[in-house]
Design a protein around this motif. Structure first.
Motif, PDB file in Angstrom:
ATOM      1  N   PRO A  36      41.711  33.693  34.615  1.00  0.00           N
ATOM      2  CA  PRO A  36      42.864  32.815  34.534  1.00  0.00           C
ATOM      3  C   PRO A  36      43.868  32.898  35.675  1.00  0.00           C
ATOM      4  N   ALA A  37      44.210  31.816  36.365  1.00  0.00           N
ATOM      5  CA  ALA A  37      45.105  31.681  37.357  1.00  0.00           C
ATOM      6  C   ALA A  37      46.507  32.255  37.275  1.00  0.00           C
ATOM      7  N   THR A  38      47.081  33.113  37.845  1.00  0.00           N
ATOM      8  CA  THR A  38      48.351  33.585  37.634  1.00  0.00           C
ATOM      9  C   THR A  38      49.241  33.662  39.067  1.00  0.00           C
ATOM     10  N   ARG A  39      48.796  32.980  40.123  1.00  0.00           N
ATOM     11  CA  ARG A  39      49.621  32.950  41.277  1.00  0.00           C
ATOM     12  C   ARG A  39      50.688  32.011  41.105  1.00  0.00           C
ATOM     13  N   PRO A  40      51.540  31.954  41.783  1.00  0.00           N
ATOM     14  CA  PRO A  40      52.711  30.768  41.912  1.00  0.00           C
ATOM     15  C   PRO A  40      51.965  29.354  42.352  1.00  0.00           C
ATOM     16  N   GLY A  41      52.088  28.472  41.548  1.00  0.00           N
ATOM     17  CA  GLY A  41      51.613  26.857  41.935  1.00  0.00           C
ATOM     18  C   GLY A  41      50.193  26.427  41.373  1.00  0.00           C
ATOM     19  N   PHE A  42      49.810  27.597  40.772  1.00  0.00           N
ATOM     20  CA  PHE A  42      48.462  27.222  39.860  1.00  0.00           C
ATOM     21  C   PHE A  42      48.955  26.945  38.340  1.00  0.00           C
ATOM     22  N   ASP A  43      49.067  25.847  38.104  1.00  0.00           N
ATOM     23  CA  ASP A  43      49.671  25.529  36.719  1.00  0.00           C
ATOM     24  C   ASP A  43      48.670  24.857  35.632  1.00  0.00           C
ATOM     25  N   LEU A  44      49.379  24.895  34.542  1.00  0.00           N
ATOM     26  CA  LEU A  44      48.855  23.928  33.409  1.00  0.00           C
ATOM     27  C   LEU A  44      47.358  24.891  33.017  1.00  0.00           C
ATOM     28  N   GLN A  45      47.305  26.092  32.987  1.00  0.00           N
ATOM     29  CA  GLN A  45      45.934  27.012  32.668  1.00  0.00           C
ATOM     30  C   GLN A  45      45.484  26.281  31.273  1.00  0.00           C
ATOM     31  N   PRO A  94      45.556  23.327  40.818  1.00  0.00           N
ATOM     32  CA  PRO A  94      46.037  24.101  42.120  1.00  0.00           C
ATOM     33  C   PRO A  94      47.321  23.450  42.781  1.00  0.00           C
ATOM     34  N   PRO A  95      47.887  24.123  43.619  1.00  0.00           N
ATOM     35  CA  PRO A  95      49.064  23.467  44.524  1.00  0.00           C
ATOM     36  C   PRO A  95      48.623  22.348  45.261  1.00  0.00           C
ATOM     37  N   THR A  96      49.569  21.271  45.488  1.00  0.00           N
ATOM     38  CA  THR A  96      49.125  19.984  46.071  1.00  0.00           C
ATOM     39  C   THR A  96      48.372  20.289  47.388  1.00  0.00           C
ATOM     40  N   ALA A  97      48.957  21.368  48.165  1.00  0.00           N
ATOM     41  CA  ALA A  97      48.321  21.654  49.733  1.00  0.00           C
ATOM     42  C   ALA A  97      46.548  21.821  49.464  1.00  0.00           C
ATOM     43  N   ILE A  98      46.361  22.516  48.277  1.00  0.00           N
ATOM     44  CA  ILE A  98      44.927  22.959  48.003  1.00  0.00           C
ATOM     45  C   ILE A  98      44.199  21.522  47.332  1.00  0.00           C
ATOM     46  N   PRO A 100      41.453  29.978  52.937  1.00  0.00           N
ATOM     47  CA  PRO A 100      41.217  30.772  51.634  1.00  0.00           C
ATOM     48  C   PRO A 100      42.362  30.759  50.803  1.00  0.00           C
ATOM     49  N   ILE A 101      41.929  30.627  49.476  1.00  0.00           N
ATOM     50  CA  ILE A 101      43.207  30.507  48.569  1.00  0.00           C
ATOM     51  C   ILE A 101      43.295  32.048  47.785  1.00  0.00           C
ATOM     52  N   SER A 102      44.493  31.879  47.111  1.00  0.00           N
ATOM     53  CA  SER A 102      44.865  33.100  46.580  1.00  0.00           C
ATOM     54  C   SER A 102      43.965  33.579  45.011  1.00  0.00           C
ATOM     55  N   GLU A 103      43.527  32.274  44.731  1.00  0.00           N
ATOM     56  CA  GLU A 103      42.685  32.569  43.473  1.00  0.00           C
ATOM     57  C   GLU A 103      41.257  32.491  43.722  1.00  0.00           C
TER      58      GLU A 103
END
Length: 196
Positions: free
Chosen positions: A74-83, A94-98, A187-190
């Motif tokens: 499960p994604a927990t970092r800010p910007g990773f939504d709608l789990q 993921p965030p828009t930039a990703i 690289p991403i945080s998740e």
């Protein structure tokens, strides 16, 4: 790929990057995309899905962007939504930039003409970021749509943020597609569910 990834009457299968034959396809496609300078050679595939629009699985897909992708947990970092969870796998937006660094390749394993429910895309809409549902029809009206017919062996390359849709087939027959998504950003945080 047709023989290994598809079952009669089944609309699709997610999370296919563990399949050796899919990994082989990923390697070959990545090499071609890098050679064409469409993405760096080290871009991992992070998703592979098989779709088959057939007489027994003939569906409509309304205008949308591909926003949900699989993660290892499960994604927990800010910007990773709608789990959410699909078939036991964790998904998130993921965030828009990703999302802007994703490139999808739809490898057609059958001919797909105008009567077989082809993909329709609204040009340029991938540059508009993540759209609210209320904005979608207006964007399609403004940007128009293009019908994407394809022959067996053709690959359609698109950004997942591109608005796209498809109608049910008028003359249903197999329309098998292997849909692979590559990530070419930092690289991403998740952690993605798979990286190949």
């Amino acid at each position: 790929l047709r023989d290994r990834l598809f079952r009669e009457g089944q609309a699709g299968t997610r999370c296919l990057l563990d399949e050796p034959i899919v990994r082989d396809a990923v390697s070959a496609i990545r090499e071609e995309l890098a050679e064409a300078k469409l993405m760096p050679t080290n871009s991992p595939a992070i998703q592979a899905i098989a779709f088959d629009k057939s007489p027994s699985a003939n569906w409509k897909v309304t205008w949308h962007q591909d926003l949900m992708f699989p993660f290892a947990r499960p994604a927990t970092r800010p910007g990773f939504d709608l789990q959410s969870k699909k078939d036991g796998v964790d998904y998130a937006r993921p965030p828009t930039a990703i999302l802007e660094e994703l490139l999808a390749v739809r490898l057609h394993l059958d001919d797909c003409g105008v009567s077989n429910g082809p993909l329709r895309v609204s040009p340029g809409t991938h540059n508009l970021g993540v759209l609210r549902r209320a904005e979608v029809q207006g964007c399609v009206a403004k940007n128009g749509e293009v019908v994407c017919v394809a022959n067996e062996g053709n690959a359609l390359i698109m950004r997942p943020l591109l608005l796209h849709a498809s109608s049910p087939a008028i003359e249903p027959r197999h329309r098998r597609v292997l849909h692979i998504v590559f990530y070419s950003g930092m690289p991403i945080s998740e952690q993605w569910f798979r990286e190949v």
